[in-house]
Design an enzyme around this catalytic site. Structure first.
Site, PDB file in Angstrom:
ATOM      1  N   CYS A 285       0.821  -1.217   0.000  1.00  0.00           N
ATOM      2  CA  CYS A 285       0.000   0.000   0.000  1.00  0.00           C
ATOM      3  C   CYS A 285       0.849   1.259   0.000  1.00  0.00           C
ATOM      4  O   CYS A 285       0.349   2.348  -0.254  1.00  0.00           O
ATOM      5  CB  CYS A 285      -0.904   0.032   1.229  1.00  0.00           C
ATOM      6  SG  CYS A 285      -1.946  -1.416   1.358  1.00  0.00           S
TER       7      CYS A 285
ATOM      8  N   TYR B 158     -15.980  14.350  21.520  1.00  0.00           N
ATOM      9  CA  TYR B 158     -16.179  15.658  20.922  1.00  0.00           C
ATOM     10  C   TYR B 158     -15.276  16.689  21.574  1.00  0.00           C
ATOM     11  O   TYR B 158     -15.104  16.705  22.789  1.00  0.00           O
ATOM     12  CB  TYR B 158     -17.637  16.082  21.092  1.00  0.00           C
ATOM     13  CG  TYR B 158     -17.864  17.577  21.055  1.00  0.00           C
ATOM     14  CD1 TYR B 158     -17.588  18.306  19.898  1.00  0.00           C
ATOM     15  CD2 TYR B 158     -18.332  18.261  22.168  1.00  0.00           C
ATOM     16  CE1 TYR B 158     -17.789  19.682  19.860  1.00  0.00           C
ATOM     17  CE2 TYR B 158     -18.540  19.630  22.140  1.00  0.00           C
ATOM     18  CZ  TYR B 158     -18.257  20.339  20.982  1.00  0.00           C
ATOM     19  OH  TYR B 158     -18.445  21.693  20.954  1.00  0.00           O
TER      20      TYR B 158
END
Lengths: 453, 453
Positions: free
Chosen positions: A45, A430
């Site tokens: 990859c 968050y």
């Protein structure tokens, strides 16, 4: 009792993952690996990034060399050795030393096939000309890089708008500043994405100045002095300095088939959850073998490093006498095209339809960070869920920095059999630099809940 | 039949999320919100970035103004109105208009308490001097920003090494280039992290030049002309131009308590899964209310925007006559200190011990991207899992860009009740710019599996 002798055909992700596990469980076994290429255990990859010049030298892609395998794990890796045939009855394989040209045989108690996959190369005029590369093994990447260093091409044509195609187009356009034409015969790029999501990807590709030609049939190449000069498509002729072909890969299952092993979907070698093939002394893992799709329960084939590593680990544990299984995968994949991130998991709309699901979907457009936080970028999330049960079936994400890895939330939810409700209830992280108070995948979930009524 | 009248005390995340849901379900109800501060529906989590100067003006933090609520959703939001008391028997609340000073009463059929939390302010000499700020509401953020613009402080002392403390220290050190001293009475920063993980955070804080003084007791402040001049701790006196206090917050449950509502852990208002309080006409949501910890099943209180939004949504649906519930949360939280990311979910070692779990843990050090890919940075992952069952209990991540949001994988796995084996088997996304072939959380999982034998 003689030492157990374990042969592994293929010394990359799956083969070497397996070898490591076997060594842990069987400290005394002979473990011998035959690898056709000149490298063991490298990151396939990473090849586009080496060609781009982002990574060098090429040895940085090699995770562990044959010498290191021998020294640290007593695993013998013979590179440039191609296995020509298997005799499962006799428990032997026939091998060619690609450097000397000499053939010889070796015997096994247990055999692992980790032969990988090979790029599809079309039989077209000029397809073998200098300057045309089908990226598959590291050697091809090295050759492409040498060609670039030597000839300083200014224009490249990339054929195939899948992962490799996008990553190579990125390498040329965004790293090397070359002019790039990207061609695909399909009406969209990235065929594992829904057309509406692929539209966003296409817009990002065009936005960086790459010419994108979709729905084009490749006819051949014109050459001059053995070197490619243009790509001929139905829509015309595109002069170019070099060509990368990313037309997909096929499992290398010829040895297995010739030896009478059962094949599965896409002619990948059929294996069970512990990577056992139809022959009791033979296992298969990685890009050459099939697995199961967790959402459909059906045989599935995908050539990805993540899956190859997992299959190799399981095969190694099984061959070492331990217990391990891989129930299946979700086809989770991601990529980056310059600053644009794309990711998908589970079933696309087409796949869900083909599998016979009755489902609904929702797409939302939102921001990667709190809207007021510097660097917030647009992202789109698409979710699919089964009607009635609300069970999640798949997800796709495209957008700016921080978009792609969010697909892991969906992949984890899919593996757990979660519903859209479950997704919306998740206590995800968050802070304004990372997200909004509702993560984008949950905003998509709320939109899907609303659509489902 | 008269229109249903719904009063909401508190016009921020929980209150306004609820109001929006109620409006969808009850198009004709009177929905009236009383908010003590001058702003509705703003991002409290964005205040440090406003003070830093990364976001401006402050109105960018406001998601929707009272005028917009009225126009788009027919929700009346009265800012600068403080609710003084509740009479649940009579179904009335007593309100003070903070601008006029006048008091009045209003009646309700249903009441939502979304009164939030307030910063802990120690009763110490000089604590009310000019230049000392306890960030809680947007007004304090605006005052702090005005102080900075006016006095151009060059040295700030931040008291408290939690989320707010770290974010303010970042604002001063990395955005404004000020000298910063960060003080905490605990022997570590970030008390919701294990000490070994907090060590990495401390190293990152020190690495950007911030002076970190742990285990220090705050005694008071010396002032000059009403303005803070130094912070006095047991270990000495630290001259400074301004002070931020981030000593944590407490639920604003005084109104509820005085009205006879049942309280829960940390004196937060006790609610069930649909946010109903001990009185049938009253709901509570957000930082003032308790919830359940999904891993322990016990009452839990955490003041986070994510949780407030979820509680508000559920309360609104329930008050509107719909069905919704929030089974609990995981305490998932994340933050960023300059370029260093930190995130946690589920139980820490101390919390797992307190809950009586028998468990094991593993910590790994790895890279945020493929090691050869430019920009790969160090990250550490810690996982906890129950002995015997292998059920995951919690996770902590610290490191460079791309570290924090990976905690969502763990949070999703925790919500699904997954084991370490399940985590290792997950089909997570990979490409060299984003990850290694095994995601770092899976590398931690493999390490934990090995430790568990």
């Amino acid at each position: 009792m003689a030492k157990e002798r374990i042969l592994i055909v293929g010394g990359d992700a799956a083969g070497m993952s397996a070898a490591g596990q076997i060594r842990k469980l069987l400290p005394d076994a002979d473990i011998v690996v035959y690898e056709r290429s000149g490298f063991s255990s490298y990151s396939a990859c990473g090849i586009p990034y080496y060609v781009a010049g982002l990574v060098e030298p090429e040895t940085r892609l090699v995770i562990r060399t044959p010498d290191e395998f021998l020294e640290k794990q007593n695993i013998r890796v013979h590179t440039k050795h191609e296995v020509l045939s298997l005799d499962l009855g006799a428990g032997t394989v026939k091998i060619r030393n690609l450097e000397t040209g000499g053939d010889f045989s070796d015997g096994f108690d247990k055999l692992l096939l980790a032969t990988g996959a090979s790029p599809v190369v079309p039989q077209l005029n000029g397809a073998r000309a200098d300057g045309i590369f089908s990226l598959g093994v590291l050697e091809t990447g090295i050759a492409a890089r040498k060609f670039i260093d030597q000839h300083r091409p200014r224009h490249a044509v990339v054929i195939g708008g899948g992962y490799i195609g996008l990553e190579m187009a990125e390498a040329f356009a965004c790293v090397r500043g070359m002019k790039v034409t990207l061609i695909d015969k399909a009406p969209q790029v990235m065929s594992t994405f829904d057309p509406d999501m692929a539209e966003h990807i296409a817009a990002a590709i065009r936005g960086i100045g790459t010419e994108l030609r979709l729905g084009e049939t490749l006819l051949g190449f014109s050459t001059e002095g053995g070197r490619v000069r243009s790509v001929i498509i139905e829509g015309g002729t595109i002069p170019t300095d070099m060509v990368i072909m990313g037309l997909g890969v096929r499992p290398n299952s010829q040895l297995a088939e010739a030896a009478g092993l059962k094949l599965s979907v896409r002619d990948a070698i059929a294996v069970d959850e512990s990577m056992a093939t139809s022959h009791p002394a033979v296992w298969a893992a990685g890009d050459c073998a099939s697995t199961t799709h967790l959402m459909t329960g059906k045989p599935f084939w995908v050539a990805l490093g993540t899956v190859a590593n997992k299959m190799g680990r399981v095969a190694g544990i099984a061959m070492g006498g331990g217990e391990a299984s891989l129930k299946g995968v979700l086809g989770t994949a991601m990529s980056k095209h310059c600053a644009y991130e794309v990711a998908r998991t589970g079933l696309s709309t087409r796949e869900a339809e083909e599998a016979g699901f009755v489902f609904q979907s929702a797409v939302i457009k939102t921001k990667t960070r709190a809207g007021y936080y510097p660097g917030a970028e647009t992202m789109h999330v698409k979710l699919l869920a089964e009607e009635g049960t609300g069970r999640l079936l798949g997800g796709q994400i495209v957008g700016g920095q921080g978009s792609a890895k969010r697909v892991d939330i969906i992949a984890t939810a899919l593996a757990a059999g979660m519903t859209v409700h479950d997704l919306v209830d998740l206590d995800l992280g968050y802070a304004p630099p990372f997200s909004m108070a509702w993560d984008p995948v949950q905003i998509a979930g709320r939109s899907l809940l609303a659509a489902m009524g």
